[in-house]
Design a protein around this motif. Sequence first.
Motif, PDB file in Angstrom:
ATOM      1  N   TRP A 285      75.752   3.494 145.687  1.00  0.00           N
ATOM      2  CA  TRP A 285      74.845   4.443 144.904  1.00  0.00           C
ATOM      3  C   TRP A 285      73.582   4.109 145.420  1.00  0.00           C
ATOM      4  CZ3 TRP A 285      75.307   7.989 141.677  1.00  0.00           C
ATOM      5  CH2 TRP A 285      74.204   8.271 140.919  1.00  0.00           C
ATOM      6  N   GLU A 286      73.157   3.043 146.057  1.00  0.00           N
ATOM      7  CA  GLU A 286      71.721   2.878 146.236  1.00  0.00           C
ATOM      8  C   GLU A 286      71.321   3.887 147.353  1.00  0.00           C
ATOM      9  OE1 GLU A 286      69.022  -0.340 148.655  1.00  0.00           O
ATOM     10  OE2 GLU A 286      70.566  -1.100 147.351  1.00  0.00           O
ATOM     11  N   VAL A 287      72.169   4.123 148.442  1.00  0.00           N
ATOM     12  CA  VAL A 287      72.047   5.107 149.363  1.00  0.00           C
ATOM     13  C   VAL A 287      72.129   6.365 149.098  1.00  0.00           C
ATOM     14  CG1 VAL A 287      73.181   6.210 151.492  1.00  0.00           C
ATOM     15  CG2 VAL A 287      73.225   3.398 151.059  1.00  0.00           C
ATOM     16  N   LEU A 288      72.909   6.754 148.206  1.00  0.00           N
ATOM     17  CA  LEU A 288      73.086   8.088 147.940  1.00  0.00           C
ATOM     18  C   LEU A 288      71.726   8.483 146.629  1.00  0.00           C
ATOM     19  CD1 LEU A 288      76.742   8.468 146.642  1.00  0.00           C
ATOM     20  CD2 LEU A 288      75.521   9.301 148.986  1.00  0.00           C
ATOM     21  N   SER A 289      71.238   7.381 145.949  1.00  0.00           N
ATOM     22  CA  SER A 289      70.129   7.728 145.205  1.00  0.00           C
ATOM     23  C   SER A 289      68.854   7.750 145.964  1.00  0.00           C
ATOM     24  CB  SER A 289      70.011   6.374 144.313  1.00  0.00           C
ATOM     25  OG  SER A 289      70.962   6.444 143.319  1.00  0.00           O
ATOM     26  N   GLN A 290      68.716   7.015 147.004  1.00  0.00           N
ATOM     27  CA  GLN A 290      67.726   7.084 147.938  1.00  0.00           C
ATOM     28  C   GLN A 290      67.589   8.598 148.591  1.00  0.00           C
ATOM     29  OE1 GLN A 290      67.273   3.978 150.788  1.00  0.00           O
ATOM     30  NE2 GLN A 290      66.169   5.005 152.135  1.00  0.00           N
ATOM     31  N   LEU A 291      68.595   9.090 148.825  1.00  0.00           N
ATOM     32  CA  LEU A 291      68.560  10.498 149.596  1.00  0.00           C
ATOM     33  C   LEU A 291      68.686  11.627 148.514  1.00  0.00           C
ATOM     34  CD1 LEU A 291      71.288   9.658 152.320  1.00  0.00           C
ATOM     35  CD2 LEU A 291      68.804   9.843 152.490  1.00  0.00           C
ATOM     36  N   GLY A 292      68.754  11.106 147.210  1.00  0.00           N
ATOM     37  CA  GLY A 292      68.665  12.285 146.481  1.00  0.00           C
ATOM     38  C   GLY A 292      70.125  12.990 146.254  1.00  0.00           C
ATOM     39  N   HIS A 293      71.114  12.174 146.618  1.00  0.00           N
ATOM     40  CA  HIS A 293      72.481  12.880 146.292  1.00  0.00           C
ATOM     41  C   HIS A 293      73.435  12.282 145.262  1.00  0.00           C
ATOM     42  CE1 HIS A 293      71.679  14.850 150.199  1.00  0.00           C
ATOM     43  NE2 HIS A 293      71.721  13.813 150.904  1.00  0.00           N
TER      44      HIS A 293
ATOM     45  N   SER B 174      77.007   8.122 158.273  1.00  0.00           N
ATOM     46  CA  SER B 174      75.762   9.078 158.510  1.00  0.00           C
ATOM     47  C   SER B 174      74.789   8.817 157.456  1.00  0.00           C
ATOM     48  CB  SER B 174      76.276  10.630 158.526  1.00  0.00           C
ATOM     49  OG  SER B 174      75.295  11.305 158.631  1.00  0.00           O
ATOM     50  N   LEU B 175      75.178   8.979 156.146  1.00  0.00           N
ATOM     51  CA  LEU B 175      74.239   8.667 155.116  1.00  0.00           C
ATOM     52  C   LEU B 175      73.326   7.455 155.076  1.00  0.00           C
ATOM     53  CD1 LEU B 175      76.473   9.952 152.285  1.00  0.00           C
ATOM     54  CD2 LEU B 175      74.736  11.084 153.054  1.00  0.00           C
ATOM     55  N   ARG B 176      74.087   6.382 155.484  1.00  0.00           N
ATOM     56  CA  ARG B 176      73.436   5.114 155.684  1.00  0.00           C
ATOM     57  C   ARG B 176      72.310   5.266 156.934  1.00  0.00           C
ATOM     58  NH1 ARG B 176      74.480   0.261 154.051  1.00  0.00           N
ATOM     59  NH2 ARG B 176      74.087  -0.744 156.022  1.00  0.00           N
ATOM     60  N   ARG B 177      72.733   5.967 157.842  1.00  0.00           N
ATOM     61  CA  ARG B 177      71.457   6.122 159.003  1.00  0.00           C
ATOM     62  C   ARG B 177      70.470   6.904 158.551  1.00  0.00           C
ATOM     63  NH1 ARG B 177      76.103   6.498 162.208  1.00  0.00           N
ATOM     64  NH2 ARG B 177      76.271   8.714 161.968  1.00  0.00           N
ATOM     65  N   LYS B 178      70.799   7.883 157.566  1.00  0.00           N
ATOM     66  CA  LYS B 178      69.603   8.755 156.976  1.00  0.00           C
ATOM     67  C   LYS B 178      68.742   8.154 156.157  1.00  0.00           C
ATOM     68  CE  LYS B 178      72.261  13.296 157.465  1.00  0.00           C
ATOM     69  NZ  LYS B 178      72.888  14.378 156.963  1.00  0.00           N
ATOM     70  N   ALA B 179      69.311   6.870 155.677  1.00  0.00           N
ATOM     71  CA  ALA B 179      68.457   6.380 154.417  1.00  0.00           C
ATOM     72  C   ALA B 179      67.816   5.047 155.202  1.00  0.00           C
ATOM     73  CB  ALA B 179      69.481   5.730 153.586  1.00  0.00           C
ATOM     74  N   GLY B 180      67.960   4.829 156.650  1.00  0.00           N
ATOM     75  CA  GLY B 180      67.406   3.877 157.395  1.00  0.00           C
ATOM     76  C   GLY B 180      68.148   2.610 156.942  1.00  0.00           C
TER      77      GLY B 180
END
Length: 52
Positions: A13-21, A44-50
Amino acid sequence: MKDNKNICPDEVWEVLSQLGHHTHYLASKPIELWDEYDHSNYRSLRRKAGKE
């Protein structure tokens, strides 16, 4: 990251929230049902979120 037991729903949820997904399908799919496609998508989403 293949082991579903090592993935915390709060982290997802933290990763998705950070990316606005907030409506991403992984937000509502139970982690224990994730397949290799889901894991790849999450990595892939984790990489995008750093996160990696």
